[in-house]
Design a protein around this motif. Structure first.
Motif, PDB file in Angstrom:
ATOM      1  N   UNK A  82       1.351   3.726  11.495  1.00 58.31           N
ATOM      2  CA  UNK A  82       2.290   2.627  11.753  1.00 58.31           C
ATOM      3  C   UNK A  82       2.906   2.087  10.448  1.00 58.31           C
ATOM      4  N   UNK A  83       3.544   2.976   9.707  1.00 56.74           N
ATOM      5  CA  UNK A  83       4.149   2.592   8.430  1.00 56.74           C
ATOM      6  C   UNK A  83       5.302   1.607   8.638  1.00 56.74           C
ATOM      7  N   UNK A  84       5.419   0.651   7.733  1.00 57.67           N
ATOM      8  CA  UNK A  84       6.536  -0.301   7.747  1.00 57.67           C
ATOM      9  C   UNK A  84       7.779   0.295   7.102  1.00 57.67           C
ATOM     10  N   UNK A  85       7.563   1.106   6.048  1.00 57.45           N
ATOM     11  CA  UNK A  85       8.674   1.682   5.300  1.00 57.45           C
ATOM     12  C   UNK A  85       8.420   3.166   5.039  1.00 57.45           C
ATOM     13  N   UNK A  86       9.467   3.943   5.107  1.00 57.03           N
ATOM     14  CA  UNK A  86       9.396   5.367   4.768  1.00 57.03           C
ATOM     15  C   UNK A  86      10.520   5.668   3.788  1.00 57.03           C
ATOM     16  N   UNK A  87      10.145   6.166   2.619  1.00 62.68           N
ATOM     17  CA  UNK A  87      11.124   6.522   1.597  1.00 62.68           C
ATOM     18  C   UNK A  87      11.075   8.029   1.369  1.00 62.68           C
ATOM     19  N   UNK A 138       0.865  -1.169   0.000  1.00 66.89           N
ATOM     20  CA  UNK A 138       0.000   0.000   0.000  1.00 66.89           C
ATOM     21  C   UNK A 138       0.907   1.225   0.000  1.00 66.89           C
ATOM     22  N   UNK A 139       0.598   2.216  -0.839  1.00 68.25           N
ATOM     23  CA  UNK A 139       1.475   3.374  -1.002  1.00 68.25           C
ATOM     24  C   UNK A 139       0.722   4.669  -0.679  1.00 68.25           C
ATOM     25  N   UNK A 140       1.225   5.391   0.308  1.00 70.06           N
ATOM     26  CA  UNK A 140       0.742   6.735   0.614  1.00 70.06           C
ATOM     27  C   UNK A 140       1.831   7.725   0.208  1.00 70.06           C
ATOM     28  N   UNK A 141       1.425   8.874  -0.303  1.00 70.09           N
ATOM     29  CA  UNK A 141       2.383   9.908  -0.715  1.00 70.09           C
ATOM     30  C   UNK A 141       2.109  11.184   0.079  1.00 70.09           C
ATOM     31  N   UNK A 142       3.156  11.741   0.650  1.00 72.93           N
ATOM     32  CA  UNK A 142       3.064  13.027   1.341  1.00 72.93           C
ATOM     33  C   UNK A 142       3.673  14.093   0.446  1.00 72.93           C
ATOM     34  N   UNK A 143       2.891  15.112   0.110  1.00 71.19           N
ATOM     35  CA  UNK A 143       3.369  16.190  -0.762  1.00 71.19           C
ATOM     36  C   UNK A 143       2.871  17.529  -0.238  1.00 71.19           C
ATOM     37  N   UNK A 180      12.830  11.483   9.859  1.00 72.51           N
ATOM     38  CA  UNK A 180      13.586  11.087  11.050  1.00 72.51           C
ATOM     39  C   UNK A 180      12.677  10.804  12.239  1.00 72.51           C
ATOM     40  N   UNK A 181      11.548  11.506  12.323  1.00 70.34           N
ATOM     41  CA  UNK A 181      10.647  11.358  13.466  1.00 70.34           C
ATOM     42  C   UNK A 181       9.500  10.383  13.223  1.00 70.34           C
ATOM     43  N   UNK A 182       9.446   9.819  12.023  1.00 73.95           N
ATOM     44  CA  UNK A 182       8.424   8.807  11.763  1.00 73.95           C
ATOM     45  C   UNK A 182       8.895   7.448  12.269  1.00 73.95           C
ATOM     46  N   UNK A 183       7.961   6.708  12.861  1.00 68.39           N
ATOM     47  CA  UNK A 183       8.280   5.385  13.397  1.00 68.39           C
ATOM     48  C   UNK A 183       8.044   4.346  12.305  1.00 68.39           C
ATOM     49  N   UNK A 184       9.118   3.845  11.770  1.00 69.36           N
ATOM     50  CA  UNK A 184       9.021   2.839  10.711  1.00 69.36           C
ATOM     51  C   UNK A 184      10.201   1.885  10.825  1.00 69.36           C
ATOM     52  N   UNK A 185       9.982   0.634  10.428  1.00 72.19           N
ATOM     53  CA  UNK A 185      11.030  -0.381  10.520  1.00 72.19           C
ATOM     54  C   UNK A 185      12.158  -0.097   9.526  1.00 72.19           C
TER      55      UNK A 185
END
Length: 303
Positions: free
Chosen positions: A57-62, A15-20, A75-80
């Protein structure tokens, strides 16, 4: 450029969310993401945004932007798993200083994929250039004129519009932001039966719809050019102070109109004043030559 990355990630079952930024939300809607989260840094607290994002609760942050704000948020997002794009700033800076484009293609699109752990070779462009299909006997050419930086603006759109409008099978639509067009440019006032002047009359969503409806796109090095590629349009793009070697407007996705000059590239983003004073990189690109290239393509593509 992000659309191919979104397609690849979703194809892998993510699942992909985009922050812009809020100003780019309409364009982000076209990427195929599951959710577009718009952020207005002038009126919205970054801390509050981060708290809201952490509830997902994102698993990945790119981080595909890698500026101070995006680094802070990531940096402040909680992701594995977290990864940040390599922007190759010094590579582009050296091109400007040395006026030298290294051999071998470099693509920001490919860097997006690599950042997300994907192999660009396994994920070709999601959309290819579509064949022209005439509707009501007319090939629709869209100009998106102007650019934030003055040196990115090709100055001969008015003449090109007149030349193309001499072909009865071609209709020209002109879009743009008035503040990004020279005030004395005759393109602001051009009128003709098969020329539709929409300068200053479209918001971002309206611009995207115009691009989606056109057959051929002509414009400067701006977001609109990338939207044209996203929709699979033949896109003729002028490069002056910038260069394809920067990795944004690349030869595999655009029909680039540029001159081979020892003074190019001269700026990372565009600039406002020509360093040598004569703006030869774009001013000397004749509208007759550009018209010939467009007409040749229209003829081959079935126009």
């Amino acid at each position: 450029m992000a659309r191919d990355t979104v397609f690849a990630l979703r194809g892998a079952g993510r699942r992909v969310d985009i922050l812009v930024k809020k100003s780019f939300a309409a364009a982000a809607d076209e990427t195929g993401a599951d959710r577009v989260i718009s952020y207005d840094p002038k009126n919205q607290s970054a801390v509050k945004l981060i708290r809201e994002l952490n509830t997902e609760r994102y698993d990945e942050v790119f981080d595909l932007h890698s500026n101070m704000r995006s680094r802070f948020i990531a940096a402040l997002l909680k992701a594995k798993k977290k990864r940040r794009i390599k922007k190759h700033f010094w590579r582009r800076k050296l091109m400007v200083w040395l006026k030298y484009i290294p051999k071998g293609g470099y693509s920001v699109r490919d860097e997006y994929l690599k950042t997300c752990g994907l192999d660009p070779k396994e994920h070709p462009a999601a959309v290819s250039v579509k064949k022209i299909k005439r509707k009501k006997g007319s090939v629709r050419v869209l100009f998106h004129i102007g650019a934030k930086h003055r040196l990115k603006r090709w100055p001969h759109y008015a003449k090109l519009a007149e030349l193309l409008s001499e072909n009865p099978s071609v209709s020209v639509t002109i879009t743009g932001i008035k503040d990004e067009v020279e005030k004395d440019d005759e393109i602001l006032y051009i009128k003709k039966r098969n020329i539709r002047n929409m300068i200053g009359k479209t918001d971002q969503k309206g611009l995207l719809r115009e691009i989606e409806r056109c057959d051929v796109f002509v414009g400067n090095d701006t977001m609109a050019a990338h939207a044209a590629s996203l929709y699979g349009k033949k896109a003729f793009v002028f490069l002056g102070p910038t260069a394809s070697g920067f990795g944004f407007i690349t030869k595999d996705r655009f029909d680039i109109i540029e001159r081979d000059l020892t003074c190019r590239p001269c700026h990372l983003h565009g600039g406002e004043k020509c360093p040598i004073g004569d703006f030869r990189c774009l001013d000397a690109v004749s509208p007759e030559a550009v018209c010939g290239r467009i007409q040749k393509y229209i003829g081959k593509a079935g126009g």
